[in-house]
Design a protein around this motif. Structure first.
Motif, short mmCIF file in Angstrom:
data_model
loop_
_atom_site.label_atom_id
_atom_site.label_comp_id
_atom_site.label_asym_id
_atom_site.label_seq_id
_atom_site.Cartn_x
_atom_site.Cartn_y
_atom_site.Cartn_z
N GLY A 106 0.81 -1.21 0.00
CA GLY A 106 0.00 0.00 0.00
C GLY A 106 0.84 1.26 0.00
N LEU A 131 -4.08 3.28 -6.20
CA LEU A 131 -4.97 3.44 -5.04
C LEU A 131 -6.21 4.24 -5.42
CD1 LEU A 131 -2.31 4.12 -2.26
CD2 LEU A 131 -3.42 1.96 -2.85
N GLU A 211 -6.51 -7.79 2.67
CA GLU A 211 -5.93 -6.77 1.79
C GLU A 211 -6.83 -5.55 1.64
OE1 GLU A 211 -3.93 -10.57 1.22
OE2 GLU A 211 -6.03 -9.96 1.12
N LEU A 215 -5.93 -1.77 3.09
CA LEU A 215 -5.80 -0.69 2.12
C LEU A 215 -6.89 0.36 2.27
CD1 LEU A 215 -4.81 -2.62 -1.15
CD2 LEU A 215 -3.34 -1.31 0.38
#
Length: 274
Positions: A106, A131, A211, A215
């Motif tokens: 990340g 992202l 995950e 994130l």
């Protein structure tokens, strides 16, 4: 059997039980039967999460297993230099906890503070921001692939080592090339291991939680509370205090996962019989 009943059977039975109730705004929790399940089947947010993990499964799993298979075949061959180091190096990411891996990647994805940002500044490039909602599923797929290629490679490699070398020698005497040996000897011989790895990967895809959960704190605009079914159930339970509905969502996802895993297993059995 007692431990199995306590840690596996009892939680499932309790989840089924609480999924038949609903906490009312006025009054105590009331029995509502299958109303929570009916609500889940008409819940657009839940099904958007199911569709998202299904897309993730269809794209990520073949790529991950394909890479693992290529690495396993390369290590199994007698023509690769430093195969012991490669085997350890490929497997090492699996030893990294999922939370640590998600945090590490990340921050690497960060366009201002991470590796992507440094590369853009140094070379004057404009690499996409992973992202963002458009790229976040690809970013998660990269993390999962990086983490589990070594695990699946080890499954394939272990099966390859059980094949008698006499088969290879006989094939080479008949003039078979390496590609023919792979297609007609190695891959058919480890078909069961491929099916097992596929089933594990399917289950892992539908259970996707760590995950996106990690994130979400780094890219809250890219990952919603219903990004995956498990993340949706978690937020329903711990943020929305809707334990009963969350249990129904979790049970539906469990049934979907079992059905898909069974179909994959059934296809593998039919291929073995043929």
């Amino acid at each position: 059997m007692l431990v199995f009943a306590v840690v596996f059977i009892a939680p499932i039975v309790y989840s089924l039980y609480i999924s038949l109730f609903r906490a009312q705004l006025v009054g105590d929790t009331q029995f509502v039967g299958f109303d929570n399940y009916v609500q889940a089947f008409t819940d657009a947010q839940f099904w958007s999460g199911v569709g998202r993990v299904s897309l993730f499964l269809v794209i990520q799993v073949p790529i991950m297993l394909g890479i693992a298979m290529v690495v396993a075949l390369a290590i199994d061959s007698a023509r690769l230099y430093g195969k012991d180091f490669l085997r350890i190096a490929v497997f090492m990411p699996y030893a990294v906890p999922a939370v640590v891996a998600a945090l590490m990647w990340g921050f690497m994805y960060g366009p201002r503070f991470g590796l992507v940002g440094y590369v853009n500044d140094f070379f004057g490039w404009s690499l996409p921001n992973l992202l963002t909602p458009e790229w976040i599923l690809l970013a998660i797929g990269n993390i999962v692939t990086w983490s589990f290629v070594g695990y699946n490679m080890l499954i394939f490699y272990s099966s390859l080592r059980t094949i008698p070398t006499s088969l290879y020698e006989a094939a080479e005497l008949d003039g078979a090339s390496q590609s023919h040996i792979i297609r007609h000897i190695k891959l058919p011989a480890i078909r069961g291991s491929i099916a097992v790895a596929t089933i594990f990967s399917v289950i892992g895809s539908f259970q996707l939680f760590n995950e996106p959960s990690i994130l979400q704190s780094i890219a809250p605009n890219a990952i919603s509370t219903y990004f995956t079914p498990n993340l949706y159930a978690y937020n329903l339970s711990f943020s929305g205090q809707q334990y009963n509905y969350a249990a129904a969502v979790a049970i539906i996802m469990g049934v979907i996962t079992m059905v898909v895993a069974y179909v994959v297993q059934l296809r593998g059995i039919r291929k073995d019989e043929s």
